[in-house]
Write a protein that holds these residues in place. Structure first.
Motif, short mmCIF file in Angstrom:
data_model
loop_
_atom_site.label_atom_id
_atom_site.label_comp_id
_atom_site.label_asym_id
_atom_site.label_seq_id
_atom_site.Cartn_x
_atom_site.Cartn_y
_atom_site.Cartn_z
N ALA A 1 1.04 -1.14 0.13
CA ALA A 1 0.20 -0.10 -0.25
C ALA A 1 0.85 1.54 -0.03
O ALA A 1 0.23 2.06 -0.43
CB ALA A 1 -1.21 -0.43 1.40
N GLY A 2 2.48 0.93 0.13
CA GLY A 2 2.70 2.32 0.61
C GLY A 2 3.94 2.62 -0.53
O GLY A 2 5.09 3.43 -0.85
N GLY A 3 3.45 1.91 -1.74
CA GLY A 3 4.55 1.31 -2.60
C GLY A 3 5.71 1.19 -2.54
O GLY A 3 6.47 1.24 -3.70
N ILE A 4 5.68 -0.10 -2.04
CA ILE A 4 7.32 -0.89 -1.68
C ILE A 4 6.83 -1.78 -1.94
O ILE A 4 5.80 -3.02 -1.77
CB ILE A 4 7.62 -0.70 -0.17
N ALA A 5 8.30 -2.16 -2.79
CA ALA A 5 8.07 -4.10 -3.57
C ALA A 5 8.31 -4.71 -2.72
O ALA A 5 9.36 -5.22 -1.90
CB ALA A 5 8.93 -3.89 -4.34
N ALA A 6 7.61 -5.85 -2.27
CA ALA A 6 7.49 -6.78 -1.05
C ALA A 6 7.58 -7.92 -1.00
O ALA A 6 6.31 -7.71 -2.57
CB ALA A 6 7.00 -5.95 0.35
N PHE A 7 8.08 -8.93 -0.93
CA PHE A 7 8.28 -10.55 -1.50
C PHE A 7 7.56 -10.85 -0.32
O PHE A 7 8.32 -10.98 0.81
CB PHE A 7 8.90 -10.50 -2.29
N ARG A 8 7.51 -12.23 -0.18
CA ARG A 8 6.58 -13.77 0.31
C ARG A 8 7.48 -14.48 0.12
O ARG A 8 7.90 -15.19 1.48
CB ARG A 8 5.31 -13.75 -0.09
N THR A 9 8.37 -14.66 -0.54
CA THR A 9 9.82 -15.48 -0.74
C THR A 9 11.11 -15.07 -1.41
O THR A 9 11.15 -14.19 -2.04
CB THR A 9 9.69 -17.08 -1.78
N PRO A 10 12.01 -15.13 -0.21
CA PRO A 10 13.07 -15.11 -1.16
C PRO A 10 13.50 -15.37 -2.83
O PRO A 10 14.10 -13.94 -3.60
CB PRO A 10 14.40 -15.71 -0.60
N GLU A 11 12.83 -16.55 -3.02
CA GLU A 11 13.36 -17.07 -5.37
C GLU A 11 12.32 -15.62 -5.57
O GLU A 11 13.28 -14.86 -6.71
CB GLU A 11 12.59 -18.01 -4.67
N ALA A 12 11.11 -15.40 -5.77
CA ALA A 12 10.24 -13.82 -6.48
C ALA A 12 11.34 -12.22 -6.02
O ALA A 12 11.48 -11.77 -6.68
CB ALA A 12 8.89 -13.74 -5.30
N CYS A 13 11.83 -12.40 -4.84
CA CYS A 13 12.83 -11.24 -4.39
C CYS A 13 13.66 -11.53 -4.93
O CYS A 13 14.05 -10.14 -5.36
CB CYS A 13 12.50 -11.06 -3.12
N ALA A 14 14.33 -12.25 -5.13
CA ALA A 14 15.81 -12.80 -5.88
C ALA A 14 15.68 -12.25 -7.24
O ALA A 14 16.46 -11.67 -8.17
CB ALA A 14 16.76 -13.75 -5.46
N ASP A 15 14.41 -13.00 -8.29
CA ASP A 15 14.26 -12.99 -9.51
C ASP A 15 13.66 -10.88 -9.54
O ASP A 15 14.09 -10.91 -10.61
CB ASP A 15 12.71 -14.01 -10.20
N ALA A 16 13.17 -10.81 -8.79
CA ALA A 16 13.24 -9.32 -9.69
C ALA A 16 13.68 -8.77 -9.51
O ALA A 16 13.93 -7.28 -10.06
CB ALA A 16 11.88 -8.92 -7.53
N LEU A 17 14.53 -8.65 -8.31
CA LEU A 17 16.05 -7.75 -8.34
C LEU A 17 16.80 -7.98 -9.54
O LEU A 17 17.38 -7.41 -10.19
CB LEU A 17 16.78 -7.67 -7.22
N ALA A 18 16.91 -9.23 -9.76
CA ALA A 18 17.57 -9.60 -10.75
C ALA A 18 17.45 -8.74 -12.31
O ALA A 18 18.17 -8.97 -13.26
CB ALA A 18 17.78 -11.63 -10.89
N VAL A 19 15.98 -9.00 -12.25
CA VAL A 19 15.68 -8.34 -13.67
C VAL A 19 15.33 -6.79 -13.46
O VAL A 19 15.95 -6.45 -14.66
CB VAL A 19 14.47 -9.05 -13.40
N PHE A 20 15.38 -6.42 -12.44
CA PHE A 20 15.74 -4.87 -12.35
C PHE A 20 17.28 -4.74 -12.75
O PHE A 20 17.25 -3.47 -13.46
CB PHE A 20 14.99 -4.66 -11.67
N LEU A 21 18.37 -5.23 -12.28
CA LEU A 21 19.09 -4.66 -12.61
C LEU A 21 19.78 -5.12 -13.80
O LEU A 21 20.78 -4.39 -14.14
CB LEU A 21 19.75 -5.67 -11.20
N THR A 22 19.39 -6.29 -14.08
CA THR A 22 19.92 -7.07 -15.39
C THR A 22 19.65 -5.76 -16.82
O THR A 22 19.85 -5.05 -18.29
CB THR A 22 19.55 -8.53 -15.88
N ALA A 23 17.99 -5.05 -16.19
CA ALA A 23 17.62 -4.37 -17.62
C ALA A 23 17.95 -3.24 -16.77
O ALA A 23 17.85 -1.79 -17.22
CB ALA A 23 16.19 -3.81 -16.77
N GLY A 24 19.15 -2.26 -16.21
CA GLY A 24 19.83 -1.67 -15.45
C GLY A 24 18.52 -0.15 -15.24
O GLY A 24 19.01 0.85 -14.69
N GLY A 25 17.98 -1.18 -14.50
CA GLY A 25 16.60 -0.09 -13.89
C GLY A 25 15.47 0.66 -14.71
O GLY A 25 14.74 1.47 -13.98
#
Length: 347
Positions: free
Chosen positions: A93-117
């Motif tokens: 609700a506060g606009g923060i990317a929050a994740f329930r599992t470490p795998e989903a969080c890792a995938d999201a960060l990997a995609v974001f950083l691979t794309a250069g943000g």
């Protein structure tokens, strides 16, 4: 210098990539450290891991994250452990990317950083085929038509009446019960391969329909999808998902039973171009089998790259939103590729 400046504000940390504040910091100090990290020129992203306090004290645990002054150009991700749905809801609700599992969080960060943000290029619009539904699950026959309209090669076949089973597909054939209610046909006994003749087809279809009636009695059967047997060098999986936090993503991985043995995949924000698709192929270990490994026959990696790029254009659909889609397996051959099974679910 960073460690010294933080110590001057009453919080002692060590020079490590992982900063453990368990029982070591107040909420105000947590917020202070977070704000400094988000502004540090040597820090590319911040991942906050909130432990059991997220479960038992939702407001207190996530308050520093919600109240911190967060620059728009620095990614912040939060992973909660154990399960803490109330804290998760507060963060989202506060606009923060929050994740329930470490795998989903890792995938999201990997995609974001691979794309250069940066978000992917918008891609050419894909008008939704008029003859296809615009919501809910698609049958395999409909999913195949969708993928074919994108430019992905799909195995030919015919949808036959279960009673007559008239078709022009040469034997041996594959037969599947076609239904929007059967996302995983193998588990329901709704697939038969290598059927040699019409008699064997009749027996296989009767057996499949009995199995579906027993295991999925509510499933509505559209017909029997009859396809030719296809050859391949390796099997891959193509996946698409419209993630509520990350947006559209496309995945390439080892397909068939190999997908269950060990994680072996590449993931990107969708859509992707040919160059990015080629990078994805190089990242998946399974593709070494068709890229010159120990003299094995070479596969058509260029056709595979074109299929990845075409499939990723699901992100550009106009007239319907694809929530998730999958081609498994996608056969890679010496010349070309062909999708032999798939599913799609619409919003």
């Amino acid at each position: 210098d960073f460690v010294r400046r933080i110590a001057e504000q009453g919080l002692r940390i060590r020079e490590t990539p992982v900063i453990d504040l368990t029982l070591a910091a107040t909420s105000a100090q947590y917020r202070m450290l977070l704000e400094h990290l988000l502004r540090a020129d040597w820090c590319d992203a911040v991942l906050s891991v909130v432990g059991s306090s997220a479960q038992f004290h939702p407001g207190l645990a996530v308050q520093p994250l919600l109240e911190a002054d967060k620059p728009v150009d620095k990614p912040l991700a939060v992973f909660l452990a154990p399960e803490a749905p109330e804290s998760l809801a507060l963060l989202r609700a506060g606009g923060i990317a929050a994740f329930r599992t470490p795998e989903a969080c890792a995938d999201a960060l990997a995609v974001f950083l691979t794309a250069g943000g940066q978000p992917p290029a918008a891609g050419e619009a894909f008008p939704w085929p008029a003859r296809l539904p615009r919501q809910g699950m698609l049958s395999e026959h409909e999913a195949g038509a969708l993928f074919r309209s994108l430019g992905v090669p799909v195995a030919g076949g015919e949808l036959a009446d279960p009673a007559a089973l008239k078709h022009a597909v040469p034997y041996p054939v594959v037969a599947k019960v076609c239904s929007r209610d059967l996302a995983h046909k193998t588990e329901m006994g709704a697939v038969r391969v290598g059927i040699p003749d019409a008699g064997a087809l009749r027996a296989a279809v009767d057996d499949m329909l009995d199995s579906v009636a027993r295991l999925a009695p509510a499933a509505r059967v559209d017909g029997i999808l009859i396809q030719p047997m296809e050859t391949r060098l390796i099997e891959m999986i193509l996946g698409y998902r419209h993630d509520p936090l990350v947006g559209p993503t496309v995945l390439l991985g080892a397909g068939g039973i190999a997908a269950e043995l060990s994680p072996d995949y590449a993931i990107r924000l969708a859509p992707v171009g040919l160059d990015e698709a080629r990078q994805m192929i190089a990242e998946v270990r399974q593709t070494r089998l068709i890229r010159g490994f120990r003299g094995l026959p070479a596969g058509d990696c260029e056709a595979l790259a074109h299929a990845i790029a075409a499939f990723s254009r699901l992100a550009c659909a106009q007239g319907a939103q694809v929530v998730e889609a999958e081609i498994n397996p996608l056969f890679v051959r010496a010349e070309g590729v062909v999708a032999v099974d798939g599913l799609a679910r619409l919003a």
